[in-house]
Design a protein around this motif. Structure first.
Motif, short mmCIF file in Angstrom:
data_model
loop_
_atom_site.label_atom_id
_atom_site.label_comp_id
_atom_site.label_asym_id
_atom_site.label_seq_id
_atom_site.Cartn_x
_atom_site.Cartn_y
_atom_site.Cartn_z
N THR A 55 0.84 -1.08 0.08
CA THR A 55 0.05 0.04 -0.09
C THR A 55 0.89 1.19 -0.08
O THR A 55 0.63 2.10 -0.77
CB THR A 55 -0.96 -0.12 1.23
OG1 THR A 55 -1.93 -1.03 1.31
CG2 THR A 55 -1.75 1.07 1.23
N HIS A 56 1.89 1.24 0.84
CA HIS A 56 2.77 2.40 0.81
C HIS A 56 3.43 2.54 -0.59
O HIS A 56 3.50 3.58 -0.94
CB HIS A 56 3.94 2.34 1.91
CG HIS A 56 3.29 2.62 3.63
ND1 HIS A 56 3.61 3.56 4.26
CD2 HIS A 56 2.41 1.77 4.16
CE1 HIS A 56 3.18 3.38 5.43
NE2 HIS A 56 2.24 2.51 5.38
N LEU A 57 4.10 1.38 -0.96
CA LEU A 57 4.70 1.65 -2.29
C LEU A 57 3.57 2.02 -3.47
O LEU A 57 4.21 2.52 -4.18
CB LEU A 57 5.35 0.33 -2.57
CG LEU A 57 6.60 -0.09 -1.53
CD1 LEU A 57 6.98 -1.69 -1.54
CD2 LEU A 57 7.76 0.84 -1.64
N ARG A 58 2.75 1.59 -3.50
CA ARG A 58 1.63 1.71 -4.54
C ARG A 58 1.37 3.43 -4.48
O ARG A 58 1.36 3.77 -5.62
CB ARG A 58 0.31 1.08 -4.45
CG ARG A 58 0.20 -0.31 -4.89
CD ARG A 58 -1.04 -0.87 -4.92
NE ARG A 58 -1.02 -2.14 -5.27
CZ ARG A 58 -2.31 -2.85 -5.58
NH1 ARG A 58 -3.35 -2.27 -5.41
NH2 ARG A 58 -2.26 -4.40 -5.96
N TYR A 59 1.27 3.91 -3.43
CA TYR A 59 1.28 5.34 -3.30
C TYR A 59 2.53 5.98 -3.72
O TYR A 59 2.28 6.88 -4.55
CB TYR A 59 1.05 5.83 -1.84
CG TYR A 59 0.94 7.37 -1.73
CD1 TYR A 59 -0.31 8.07 -2.14
CD2 TYR A 59 2.11 7.78 -1.13
CE1 TYR A 59 -0.02 9.68 -2.14
CE2 TYR A 59 2.45 9.31 -1.00
CZ TYR A 59 1.22 10.12 -1.45
OH TYR A 59 1.31 11.42 -1.47
N LEU A 60 3.35 5.46 -3.52
CA LEU A 60 4.74 6.25 -4.09
C LEU A 60 5.18 6.02 -5.42
O LEU A 60 5.74 6.64 -6.28
CB LEU A 60 5.94 5.66 -3.10
CG LEU A 60 5.96 6.04 -1.69
CD1 LEU A 60 7.29 5.45 -0.92
CD2 LEU A 60 6.02 7.51 -1.57
N ARG A 61 4.50 4.82 -6.13
CA ARG A 61 4.69 4.54 -7.37
C ARG A 61 3.59 5.32 -8.22
O ARG A 61 3.51 5.17 -9.32
CB ARG A 61 4.49 3.04 -7.76
CG ARG A 61 5.71 2.16 -7.12
CD ARG A 61 5.82 0.62 -8.00
NE ARG A 61 4.46 0.05 -7.77
CZ ARG A 61 4.07 -0.85 -6.70
NH1 ARG A 61 4.94 -1.01 -5.82
NH2 ARG A 61 2.71 -1.57 -6.74
N GLY A 62 2.78 5.97 -7.62
CA GLY A 62 1.79 6.71 -8.29
C GLY A 62 0.51 5.69 -8.81
O GLY A 62 -0.13 6.22 -9.72
N GLU A 63 0.23 4.88 -8.16
CA GLU A 63 -0.66 3.78 -8.60
C GLU A 63 -2.06 3.80 -8.06
O GLU A 63 -2.91 3.06 -8.07
CB GLU A 63 -0.06 2.58 -8.42
CG GLU A 63 1.09 2.30 -9.44
CD GLU A 63 1.58 0.78 -9.22
OE1 GLU A 63 2.80 0.65 -9.83
OE2 GLU A 63 1.15 0.02 -8.75
N ILE A 64 -2.28 4.57 -6.73
CA ILE A 64 -3.34 4.84 -6.21
C ILE A 64 -4.27 5.97 -6.77
O ILE A 64 -3.80 7.10 -6.91
CB ILE A 64 -3.22 5.10 -4.64
CG1 ILE A 64 -2.63 3.73 -4.29
CG2 ILE A 64 -4.65 5.42 -4.16
CD1 ILE A 64 -2.24 3.74 -2.76
N ALA A 65 -5.51 5.84 -7.17
CA ALA A 65 -6.47 6.78 -7.78
C ALA A 65 -6.86 7.82 -6.66
O ALA A 65 -6.86 7.61 -5.42
CB ALA A 65 -7.56 6.15 -8.34
N ASP A 66 -7.19 9.11 -6.92
CA ASP A 66 -7.65 9.96 -6.27
C ASP A 66 -8.87 9.57 -5.48
O ASP A 66 -9.87 8.79 -6.09
CB ASP A 66 -7.94 11.27 -6.73
CG ASP A 66 -6.67 12.02 -7.30
OD1 ASP A 66 -5.80 11.74 -6.99
OD2 ASP A 66 -6.94 12.88 -8.09
#
Length: 565
Positions: free
Chosen positions: A113-124
C-alpha cells in the motif's frame, strides 16, 4: 480542488452565540453576547481581513488558511503524544493465517500500500457522492516523522521514491531494519517477510534500553535527550534510518482481551515510535491488528481509505528478493540511561491512570425510518451526560473536511438547544415526534455547516491566530463562553461503520473529560470510551445511562414508526 472558505464574520458570530447558549446561564450569556458585539465592532474586522489575506497566500501554495496552523498546533505539544493527541485504530484485517504468517501478511499488505502510493498507482479518493477528496494526508505513506525539538517539533517528510525502501520492526524493546522493496519499488513476497520476521523473533533480546522509550516521553523531556544522543554518529545513522522507514510494525505475544489490547496499544510504552505517522501493531497469538497514529499530519478518514487499499490487495506469496534484517540500537551513556529510566517510570504511572472501556448498547432503527445514526449516537451520549450530571458541558464531534484543498477536520457541536429539549423529554418520559424532528433538523444544519466550510470552531481558531499575529487580545477569546465551548467534556469521533476500522481510542482532551469513539453495528452501537478514573466523576453512571438512553430512543423510534404507518 475547492478552497476552504473564510466564513463571513457576522454569520460565524451569530452561529457562535446559538451554539454556546446552552452552556451558559442567562447572566453569563449576556456577558458573552456583549463580548461578541465588542469583537464585531472592534478587533474582529482586522482579524477577518488578516485571515482572508492569509487564505489567499496559503491557497496559492496548495494549502489552506487552516492547515499550516493546525499542524503547528500539534507540533507544539510538549506532553507525551500517546497521552495527548495520538490515537490507536483497531483494523479490520481478518485472516485465516496465524502467528508469524499472519504478521507477514499484514506487513506485506502495508508495504504494498505504501509503495503503490509512491509509485503513483493509487487513484484519487472520492466520497460516496462522487466528490474528489484531498490526498495530502496520504503523504504519510512515504514515512518520515515528527522530530522532538524546541520550542516545537519539526515535521520531516519521508523520501518520495519507492525503490530500495525499508521498514522497522519492534520486538520486545529492540528494533530491526527490514528491507521492503527492490530496485523497481516492488515489495517482497509474504514468504520472504515471514522468513525475516521469524529471524527477528528468534533473535536474542535483553537490551537494557527500549529503543522506543524516548518517543513516548513528550518533547519537553525528549527534545534535550535527543539532542544529546544524536551527537553520536551511530545514533544519527540509526535515527536517519528510522526517519526514512516507511513505517514501524510492533509484534506482540501479549495474551489479552480486545479491551486490554486496545488500552495497552494506545497508552503503554514500547508499543510504537510515537512520533512516526504510522506504527502498525500485530499480535502473534490472536487476530489483533492495529495502527498507532501520530496526529499532526493524518486523521481517521484518510486512514480508513488507506486500510481499504490494504484490504483489497492480492498478496504475492512467493518470489522477490530476500528481506535483509539488521538490528538497530541506541548508544547511550549511563547518565542518559538513568534519565530515560526515571522518565519512563513517570510516564508509565501516568499511562496507567488512563483506562478504556468497550461498551455496546442495543438499538434497532425501524426499517421505515430514515434517520442519522450519527445523531442517534450523539443523543445517547447527551442523554448519559444529562442523566448523570443534570447539566450540559461541551461535546466535540470531528467532521472530515477533505473535500477542501489540504482539508483536515471541522468541529461540530452537537449539543444544540433542540437536542437538549429532546433528551430532557426522553429522560422525563415525554419525548415525541415533533421534538425528534426538530433535533434531527438542527443536527442536519450543523453537519451542512461543517461540510460546506462555514463551521464556527475552525473559523474562531483562525481569528484567534490572526489576533495573536496582530498583537491583539480580544475579550471574545478570554470569555467564559469561549472557554466552555472549547473545553471538551466529551471528545467524540467516528469514521462510520467498522468495515475498515473496528474501533479506535485516544486520551480525553480535558481534565475529568471522556474520549469516545462511536461505531454502529448490526442491532446497536459500540462506544470505545477512554477516561481517567481518578478524574472522571460518576463514570459508572455515565456508562449505565448510555443503555438507558438507547432504550428511551428505541421506544420513541418504535412509537414514531407506528404512527407513520
Amino acid at each position: 480542488m475547492k478552497h476552504l472558505p473564510v466564513p463571513e464574520l457576522p454569520g460565524t458570530l451569530e452561529r457562535y452565540l446559538r451554539v454556546v447558549r446552552p452552556l451558559l446561564e442567562d447572566a453569563e450569556f449576556d456577558t458573552t453576547a456583549r463580548r461578541v458585539r465588542e469583537f464585531a465592532d472592534g478587533d474582529g474586522p482586522s482579524c477577518q481581513a488578516a485571515l482572508t489575506d492569509w487564505a489567499e497566500q496559503e491557497n496559492a501554495a496548495g494549502r489552506s488558511w487552516l492547515s499550516t496552523e493546525w499542524e503547528r498546533m500539534y507540533l507544539a505539544i510538549r506532553t507525551p503524544l500517546p497521552l495527548t493527541s495520538n490515537a490507536n485504530f483497531r483494523l479490520n484485517l481478518p485472516s485465516q493465517l496465524t502467528g508469524i504468517e499472519r504478521a507477514a501478511d499484514v506487513v506485506h499488505r502495508a508495504a504494498e500500500t505504501h509503495l503503490r502510493y509512491l509509485r503513483g498507482e493509487i487513484a484519487d479518493e472520492v466520497n460516496p457522492r462522487g466528490t474528489q477528496l484531498d490526498m495530502a494526508q496520504w503523504r504519510v505513506l512515504a514515512g518520515g516523522l515528527s522530530h522532538p525539538d524546541t520550542p516545537m517539533d519539526e515535521s520531516i517528510s519521508g523520501p518520495a521514491e519507492p525503490e530500495h525502501r525499508h521498514a522497522c520492526v519492534l520486538w520486545q524493546g529492540s528494533l530491526y531494519r527490514l528491507t521492503v522493496s527492490d530496485a523497481q519499488g516492488r515489495p517482497a513476497s509474504r514468504k520472504e517477510f515471514e522468513s525475516a520476521l521469524q529471524q527477528v523473533v528468534d533473535s536474542p533480546t535483553g537490551s537494557d534500553v527500549d529503543v522506543t522509550t524516548i518517543s513516548c516521553l513528550g518533547s519537553e523531556i525528549a527534545a534535550p535527550l535527543m539532542d544529546e544522543m544524536l551527537r553520536d554518529p551511530a545514533n544519527r545513522k540509526m535515527y536517519q534510518q528510522l526517519t526514512d522507514a516507511l513505517f514501524v510494525v510492533h509484534l506482540t505475544e501479549a495474551d489479552l482481551t480486545e479491551q486490554e489490547h486496545q488500552q495497552r496499544s494506545t497508552f503503554a510504552a514500547g508499543q510504537a515510535w510515537a512520533y512516526k505517522p504510522l506504527s502498525y501493531q500485530v499480535s502473534l497469538i490472536d487476530q489483533f491488528t492495529a495502527v498507532h497514529l501520530e496526529h499532526s499530519r493524518i486523521d481517521g478518514g484518510a486512514l480508513r481509505a488507506i486500510v481499504a487499499v490494504m484490504q483489497d490487495l492480492e498478496p504475492v506469496d512467493d518470489g522477490g528478493e530476500p528481506v535483509t534484517v539488521e538490528p538497530m540500537s541506541w548508544t547511550v551513556s549511563d547518565g542518559i540511561r538513568q534519565r530515560l529510566s526515571d522518565a519512563l517510570n513517570s510516564y508509565q504511572r501516568e499511562a496507567d491512570s488512563h483506562q478504556i472501556l468497550i461498551e455496546r448498547v442495543e438499538l434497532q432503527v425501524p426499517a421505515t425510518l430514515r434517520i442519522s445514526h450519527d445523531a442517534l449516537q450523539q443523543w445517547i451520549m447527551l442523554f448519559a451526560q444529562l442523566a448523570t450530571y443534570r447539566r450540559v458541558r461541551s461535546t466535540y464531534e470531528a467532521v472530515d473536511a477533505r473535500e477542501f484543498q489540504a482539508g483536515r477536520t471541522e468541529c461540530l457541536r452537537p449539543n444544540s438547544a433542540e437536542a437538549i429539549r429532546l433528551v430532557k423529554a426522553l429522560i422525563a418520559g415525554g419525548a415525541n415526534a415533533e421534538l425528534l424532528d426538530a433535533a434531527l433538523e438542527r443536527h442536519k444544519e450543523l453537519v451542512t455547516e461543517c461540510k460546506t466550510g462555514i463551521g464556527i470552531d475552525r473559523h474562531l481558531f483562525g481569528l484567534r491566530v490572526m489576533a495573536d499575529r496582530l498583537g491583539l487580545s480580544p475579550g471574545l477569546f478570554q470569555d467564559e463562553g469561549y472557554r466552555r465551548l472549547t473545553t471538551d467534556f466529551l471528545s467524540t469521533t467516528s469514521v462510520g461503520g467498522a468495515e475498515q476500522v473496528v474501533r479506535f481510542s485516544f486520551a480525553p482532551t480535558s481534565a475529568g473529560g471522556i474520549g469516545v469513539n462511536y461505531t454502529p453495528f448490526e442491532g446497536g452501537y459500540e462506544f470505545c470510551i477512554s477516561h481517567r478514573p481518578r478524574q472522571t466523576e460518576r463514570f459508572d453512571e455515565v456508562v449505565a445511562s448510555l443503555h438507558d438512553g438507547a432504550r428511551a430512543l428505541q421506544d420513541l423510534l418504535v412509537e414514531v414508526a407506528a404512527a407513520d404507518r
